[in-house]
Enzyme design. Structure first.
Site, PDB file in Angstrom:
ATOM      1  N   LYS A   1      -0.814 -48.083  -2.845  1.00  0.00           N
ATOM      2  CA  LYS A   1      -2.136 -47.522  -2.209  1.00  0.00           C
ATOM      3  C   LYS A   1      -3.210 -48.703  -1.866  1.00  0.00           C
ATOM      4  O   LYS A   1      -2.890 -49.595  -2.338  1.00  0.00           O
ATOM      5  CB  LYS A   1      -2.937 -46.343  -3.097  1.00  0.00           C
TER       6      LYS A   1
ATOM      7  N   TYR B   1      -0.769 -35.558   2.503  1.00  0.00           N
ATOM      8  CA  TYR B   1      -1.448 -34.895   1.490  1.00  0.00           C
ATOM      9  C   TYR B   1      -1.797 -33.349   1.773  1.00  0.00           C
ATOM     10  O   TYR B   1      -2.768 -32.806   1.208  1.00  0.00           O
ATOM     11  CB  TYR B   1      -2.668 -35.555   0.926  1.00  0.00           C
TER      12      TYR B   1
ATOM     13  N   PHE C   1     -11.026 -32.400  -3.516  1.00  0.00           N
ATOM     14  CA  PHE C   1     -10.924 -33.872  -3.274  1.00  0.00           C
ATOM     15  C   PHE C   1     -10.349 -34.354  -2.215  1.00  0.00           C
ATOM     16  O   PHE C   1      -9.791 -35.600  -1.921  1.00  0.00           O
ATOM     17  CB  PHE C   1     -10.406 -34.454  -4.654  1.00  0.00           C
TER      18      PHE C   1
ATOM     19  N   ARG D   1       8.204 -41.414 -11.330  1.00  0.00           N
ATOM     20  CA  ARG D   1       6.891 -40.608 -11.674  1.00  0.00           C
ATOM     21  C   ARG D   1       6.581 -40.979 -12.836  1.00  0.00           C
ATOM     22  O   ARG D   1       5.445 -40.993 -13.529  1.00  0.00           O
ATOM     23  CB  ARG D   1       7.262 -39.355 -11.522  1.00  0.00           C
TER      24      ARG D   1
ATOM     25  N   THR E   1      -1.737 -38.748 -13.350  1.00  0.00           N
ATOM     26  CA  THR E   1      -2.736 -38.867 -12.243  1.00  0.00           C
ATOM     27  C   THR E   1      -3.837 -39.728 -12.575  1.00  0.00           C
ATOM     28  O   THR E   1      -4.272 -40.780 -12.104  1.00  0.00           O
ATOM     29  CB  THR E   1      -3.118 -37.803 -11.412  1.00  0.00           C
TER      30      THR E   1
ATOM     31  N   ARG F   1      -0.280 -46.820 -14.066  1.00  0.00           N
ATOM     32  CA  ARG F   1      -1.462 -46.367 -14.078  1.00  0.00           C
ATOM     33  C   ARG F   1      -2.278 -46.353 -15.042  1.00  0.00           C
ATOM     34  O   ARG F   1      -3.525 -46.783 -15.175  1.00  0.00           O
ATOM     35  CB  ARG F   1      -1.597 -44.889 -13.550  1.00  0.00           C
TER      36      ARG F   1
ATOM     37  N   ASN G   1      -5.509 -44.690  -8.015  1.00  0.00           N
ATOM     38  CA  ASN G   1      -4.625 -44.655  -9.153  1.00  0.00           C
ATOM     39  C   ASN G   1      -3.441 -45.320  -8.652  1.00  0.00           C
ATOM     40  O   ASN G   1      -2.414 -45.254  -9.137  1.00  0.00           O
ATOM     41  CB  ASN G   1      -4.227 -43.396  -9.690  1.00  0.00           C
TER      42      ASN G   1
ATOM     43  N   HIS H   1       1.658 -43.941  -5.201  1.00  0.00           N
ATOM     44  CA  HIS H   1       2.073 -42.490  -4.855  1.00  0.00           C
ATOM     45  C   HIS H   1       3.500 -42.630  -4.957  1.00  0.00           C
ATOM     46  O   HIS H   1       4.162 -43.620  -4.467  1.00  0.00           O
ATOM     47  CB  HIS H   1       1.490 -42.087  -3.653  1.00  0.00           C
TER      48      HIS H   1
ATOM     49  N   GLU I   1       8.489 -36.699   2.728  1.00  0.00           N
ATOM     50  CA  GLU I   1       7.796 -37.843   2.824  1.00  0.00           C
ATOM     51  C   GLU I   1       8.646 -38.996   3.480  1.00  0.00           C
ATOM     52  O   GLU I   1       7.854 -39.593   4.352  1.00  0.00           O
ATOM     53  CB  GLU I   1       7.203 -38.255   1.466  1.00  0.00           C
TER      54      GLU I   1
HETATM   55  N1  LIG Z   1      -9.887 -34.343  -9.368  1.00  0.00           N
HETATM   56  C1  LIG Z   1      -9.608 -35.514  -8.351  1.00  0.00           C
HETATM   57  N2  LIG Z   1     -10.765 -36.413  -8.039  1.00  0.00           N
HETATM   58  C2  LIG Z   1     -10.522 -37.473  -7.142  1.00  0.00           C
HETATM   59  N3  LIG Z   1      -9.149 -37.745  -6.675  1.00  0.00           N
HETATM   60  C3  LIG Z   1      -8.005 -36.932  -7.219  1.00  0.00           C
HETATM   61  C4  LIG Z   1      -8.239 -35.890  -7.873  1.00  0.00           C
HETATM   62  N4  LIG Z   1      -7.173 -35.299  -8.480  1.00  0.00           N
HETATM   63  C5  LIG Z   1      -6.207 -35.973  -7.303  1.00  0.00           C
HETATM   64  N5  LIG Z   1      -7.043 -37.277  -6.794  1.00  0.00           N
HETATM   65  C6  LIG Z   1      -6.164 -37.891  -5.818  1.00  0.00           C
HETATM   66  O1  LIG Z   1      -5.380 -37.338  -4.941  1.00  0.00           O
HETATM   67  C7  LIG Z   1      -4.221 -37.753  -5.097  1.00  0.00           C
HETATM   68  C8  LIG Z   1      -2.950 -36.720  -5.169  1.00  0.00           C
HETATM   69  O2  LIG Z   1      -3.099 -35.846  -6.278  1.00  0.00           O
HETATM   70  P1  LIG Z   1      -1.958 -35.345  -7.065  1.00  0.00           P
HETATM   71  O3  LIG Z   1      -2.343 -33.982  -7.779  1.00  0.00           O
HETATM   72  O4  LIG Z   1      -0.859 -35.116  -6.126  1.00  0.00           O
HETATM   73  O5  LIG Z   1      -1.660 -36.517  -7.905  1.00  0.00           O
HETATM   74  P2  LIG Z   1      -0.388 -37.302  -8.205  1.00  0.00           P
HETATM   75  O6  LIG Z   1       0.920 -36.492  -7.831  1.00  0.00           O
HETATM   76  O7  LIG Z   1      -0.272 -37.874  -9.583  1.00  0.00           O
HETATM   77  O8  LIG Z   1      -0.646 -38.478  -7.000  1.00  0.00           O
HETATM   78  P3  LIG Z   1       0.165 -38.765  -5.844  1.00  0.00           P
HETATM   79  O9  LIG Z   1       0.367 -37.645  -5.036  1.00  0.00           O
HETATM   80  O10 LIG Z   1      -0.723 -39.777  -5.053  1.00  0.00           O
HETATM   81  O11 LIG Z   1       1.404 -39.507  -6.220  1.00  0.00           O
HETATM   82  C9  LIG Z   1      -4.005 -38.547  -6.541  1.00  0.00           C
HETATM   83  O12 LIG Z   1      -3.216 -39.459  -6.888  1.00  0.00           O
HETATM   84  C10 LIG Z   1      -5.548 -39.327  -6.720  1.00  0.00           C
HETATM   85  O13 LIG Z   1      -5.565 -40.246  -5.812  1.00  0.00           O
HETATM   86 MG   LIG Z   2       1.236 -35.719  -5.789  1.00  0.00          MG
END
Ligand SMILES: Nc1ncnc2c1ncn2[C@@H]1O[C@H](COP(=O)(O)OP(=O)(O)OP(=O)(O)O)[C@@H](O)[C@H]1O
Ligand SMILES: [Mg+2]
Length: 150
Positions: free
Chosen positions: A9, A49, A57, A85, A91, A102, A112, A115, A126
């Protein structure tokens, strides 16, 4: 063999951590089969997303992922989806254990660093979103040949 879509990212590139993060994947034994430096359009980021469209968010995460260059990768290896993962950690960087990407490099939820696909279905979707079939290369990663042959 499993493939996963990984995104370094914008914070990873802005902080100059791309090499260190990539090293972890290489050291683990994962093979890079696709890679490109690009900046995501809003349209692509929203598609990527889309599962979070209704979340509070959503705007923030789309703004974040489109804020600067990213490196898109397809990594391949046994159980690659789960393995990557686990290497990322949870996250929220504050909750991610030391030893995870992370956990070692981040202290935020939004910023973070990386992805990675979270299921085989997500990986297929994806990878197809960001790569054409002819952009994925098939090759042997022969350590003995390249390192040991003097
Ligand atoms: N509560 C939150 N506040 C701000 N940003 C958030 C929050 N939760 C998630 N995000 C952002 O949105 C992304 C997607 O959320 P998700 O729940 O899919 O987490 P993830 O699967 O760990 O991350 P990713 O999909 O990016 O691999 C997160 O990686 C983070 O950048
Ligand atoms: Mg995710």
């Amino acid at each position: 063999m499993e493939q996963s879509l990984v995104i370094l990212k914008p914070d990873t590139l802005q902080r100059g951590l791309a090499g260190q993060v990539l090293s972890r994947f290489e050291n683990k034994g994962l093979k890079i089969v696709g890679m490109k430096l690009t900046r995501l359009t809003r349209e692509l980021a929203e598609k990527h997303y889309s599962e979070h469209r209704a979340k509070e968010f959503f705007e923030d995460v789309v703004g974040y992922i489109t804020s600067g260059p990213v490196i898109l990768m397809v990594l391949e290896g046994p159980s690659a989806i789960t393995v990557i993962r686990q290497m990322l950690g949870p996250t929220d960087g504050r909750k991610a254990p030391a030893g995870t990407i992370r956990g070692d490099f981040g202290i935020a939820t939004r910023y973070n660093l990386v992805h990675a696909s979270d299921s085989p279905e997500a990986a297929l979707r994806e990878i197809a979103l960001f790569f054409r079939a002819d952009e994925l290369l098939c090759y042997d990663r022969d350590v003995n040949k390249w390192i040991w042959q003097v």
